[in-house]
Design an enzyme around this catalytic site. Structure first.
Site, mmCIF file in Angstrom:
data_model
loop_
_atom_site.group_PDB
_atom_site.id
_atom_site.type_symbol
_atom_site.label_atom_id
_atom_site.label_comp_id
_atom_site.label_asym_id
_atom_site.label_seq_id
_atom_site.Cartn_x
_atom_site.Cartn_y
_atom_site.Cartn_z
ATOM 1 N N ASP A 180 -10.595 5.936 -3.269
ATOM 2 C CA ASP A 180 -11.662 6.861 -3.652
ATOM 3 C C ASP A 180 -12.711 6.215 -4.545
ATOM 4 O O ASP A 180 -13.644 6.892 -5.003
ATOM 5 C CB ASP A 180 -11.076 8.096 -4.342
ATOM 6 C CG ASP A 180 -10.332 7.768 -5.641
ATOM 7 O OD1 ASP A 180 -10.146 6.574 -5.946
ATOM 8 O OD2 ASP A 180 -9.932 8.719 -6.339
ATOM 9 N N GLY A 181 -12.567 4.913 -4.837
ATOM 10 C CA GLY A 181 -13.519 4.245 -5.712
ATOM 11 C C GLY A 181 -13.271 4.506 -7.180
ATOM 12 O O GLY A 181 -14.009 3.990 -8.028
ATOM 13 N N HIS A 196 1.402 5.396 -4.934
ATOM 14 C CA HIS A 196 0.063 4.949 -5.359
ATOM 15 C C HIS A 196 0.122 3.615 -6.123
ATOM 16 O O HIS A 196 -0.022 3.557 -7.343
ATOM 17 C CB HIS A 196 -0.720 6.007 -6.130
ATOM 18 C CG HIS A 196 0.011 6.805 -7.162
ATOM 19 N ND1 HIS A 196 0.722 6.239 -8.196
ATOM 20 C CD2 HIS A 196 0.104 8.140 -7.340
ATOM 21 C CE1 HIS A 196 1.219 7.198 -8.953
ATOM 22 N NE2 HIS A 196 0.858 8.363 -8.449
ATOM 23 N N ALA A 224 -0.383 12.374 -15.057
ATOM 24 C CA ALA A 224 -0.682 13.793 -15.216
ATOM 25 C C ALA A 224 0.557 14.651 -14.979
ATOM 26 O O ALA A 224 0.544 15.611 -14.202
ATOM 27 C CB ALA A 224 -1.807 14.200 -14.279
ATOM 28 N N ASP A 226 -3.510 11.886 -2.693
ATOM 29 C CA ASP A 226 -3.004 12.358 -3.994
ATOM 30 C C ASP A 226 -3.906 13.472 -4.497
ATOM 31 O O ASP A 226 -4.169 13.602 -5.697
ATOM 32 C CB ASP A 226 -2.928 11.207 -5.006
ATOM 33 C CG ASP A 226 -2.113 11.558 -6.258
ATOM 34 O OD1 ASP A 226 -1.371 12.555 -6.220
ATOM 35 O OD2 ASP A 226 -2.237 10.851 -7.266
#
Length: 380
Positions: free
Chosen positions: A241-242, A209, A133, A267
């Site tokens: 966060d799944g 990440h 992003a 993040d």
């Protein structure tokens, strides 16, 4: 004279392990070794006391961004403090260099005041192949002279820079960052295994990440993931966060690296703590649906809406990780990485009274920062 409080009866997670029916003494802004008879006793039986969370990668929350005004930054900070993050590194996103230099100046002032623990520049020195992003039009190679501009603009408050170290100037920029005491993080990268090893040998110490925005692990071309997981010098960021990671991938990373080499991060972007809707991430528009943030154009995942109390809850209740290991990955380890473990990251006398109160189901019930309740204790 400083008011002394004693939080009594909780399971307290200390560096030495869990103490049942423990007592934590808070005198003024710090944790103390003992308390006077006149101290206020707060009964927190049936709860857990853990250190305040430390987030080294966070772009915003509460409808505000760390790329915005001073008021925006403070609004985002308040949101994450209410969710247990008492120490936070503010992350920027790719933008024009002039904009990033200006933002670095603003954020450095807040760091000097003690509001944030430093600045993380994620972009613009990243790979167009793995941009996620970030605006491709604003990306650039990590020329050491350009990297130096951001370091200088941060006035000693640059904590970390994420680089695609395989790009021209990448390894030299890693060496420059190390010379200036700034963490060099490998991320948004299309590097090979060999190129990643070269960057680690040059001084890179963080995987931005892990798994996300980098080539997948392959049996003939292991890529950056294998190099980052296997090297004891690397701390791996994980977004629990799944959405960003399959549970098996998270378990793989945790088992391979161990709790001491994991940093749970959010993040997070503006929508954290708010909900679904349309937001901006730097110059790009993001839509959040069912808590998942994606670019309006292209659909790439655009950060997260995670808060670290939710990450803690998921790590224990879904991933089945030991509480002590989660505390290491969400507090102690990141604090050590930032060089602030002498002040935060564990519940020890002399350190800042930064703590999180959780119930038996690991739901947040109170947050204290420097001896003041950010979220007052919600006791049964």
């Amino acid at each position: 004279m400083a008011t002394t409080k004693v939080l009594a009866g909780a399971r307290v997670v200390l560096p030495s392990g869990v103490v049942d029916d423990g007592r934590l003494v808070v005198e003024g802004t710090r944790i103390a070794a003992s308390a006077p008879e006149s101290a206020e006793i707060i009964d927190v039986r049936g709860h857990w006391l853990v250190p305040g969370f430390v987030d080294i990668h966070n772009h915003g929350g509460g409808g505000a961004s760390f790329s915005g005004s001073a008021d925006d930054v403070l609004k985002a900070l308040r949101t994450h403090r209410e969710h247990g993050t008492t120490t936070l590194v503010a992350s920027t996103v790719t933008d024009d260099m002039d904009v990033l230099v200006q933002q670095a100046g603003l954020l450095s002032e807040l760091a000097e005041q003690g509001d944030i623990a430093g600045i993380h520049f994620e972009g613009p020195f990243i790979s167009p192949c793995r941009k996620g992003a970030h605006s491709e039009a604003l990306l650039r190679d990590p020329d050491p002279a350009e990297v130096r501009k951001l370091i200088d603009a941060a006035r000693g408050r640059a904590a970390m820079v994420t680089l695609a170290t395989e790009l021209p100037g990448g390894v030299d920029s890693v060496r420059l960052l190390v010379e200036h005491g700034v963490i060099a993080a490998i991320g948004h990268t299309d590097a090979t295994y060999e190129q990643t090893v070269q960057a680690i040998d040059a001084g890179a110490t963080v995987a931005t990440h892990l798994f996300n925005a980098m080539p997948q692990l392959g049996h003939r071309a292991p890529g950056p993931i294998a190099a980052l997981l296997e090297d004891e010098r690397i701390t791996v960021e994980l977004i629990d966060d799944g959405v960003h990671l399959h549970p098996a991938a998270l378990q793989l990373a945790f088992r391979q690296a161990g709790a001491g080499r994991v940093a749970f991060i959010t993040d997070a972007m503006d929508a954290a703590g708010i909900g679904d809707g349309r937001y901006m991430l730097g110059p790009l528009e993001v839509e959040v649906r069912a808590g998942v943030a994606r670019l309006v154009e292209g659909g790439s995942i655009a950060g997260s809406t995670l808060t670290l109390d939710r990450a803690f809850h998921r790590a224990v209740t879904v991933d089945g990780l030991p509480v002590e290991d989660v505390v290491t990955a969400i507090s102690a380890g990141p604090a050590k990485l930032l060089g602030v473990y002498d002040r935060v990251g564990s519940l020890e006398p002399g350190k800042d009274a930064d703590l999180v109160l959780l119930d038996d189901d690991f739901r947040l019930k109170g947050v204290m920062r420097r001896g003041e309740w950010v979220v007052g204790p919600q006791l049964r």
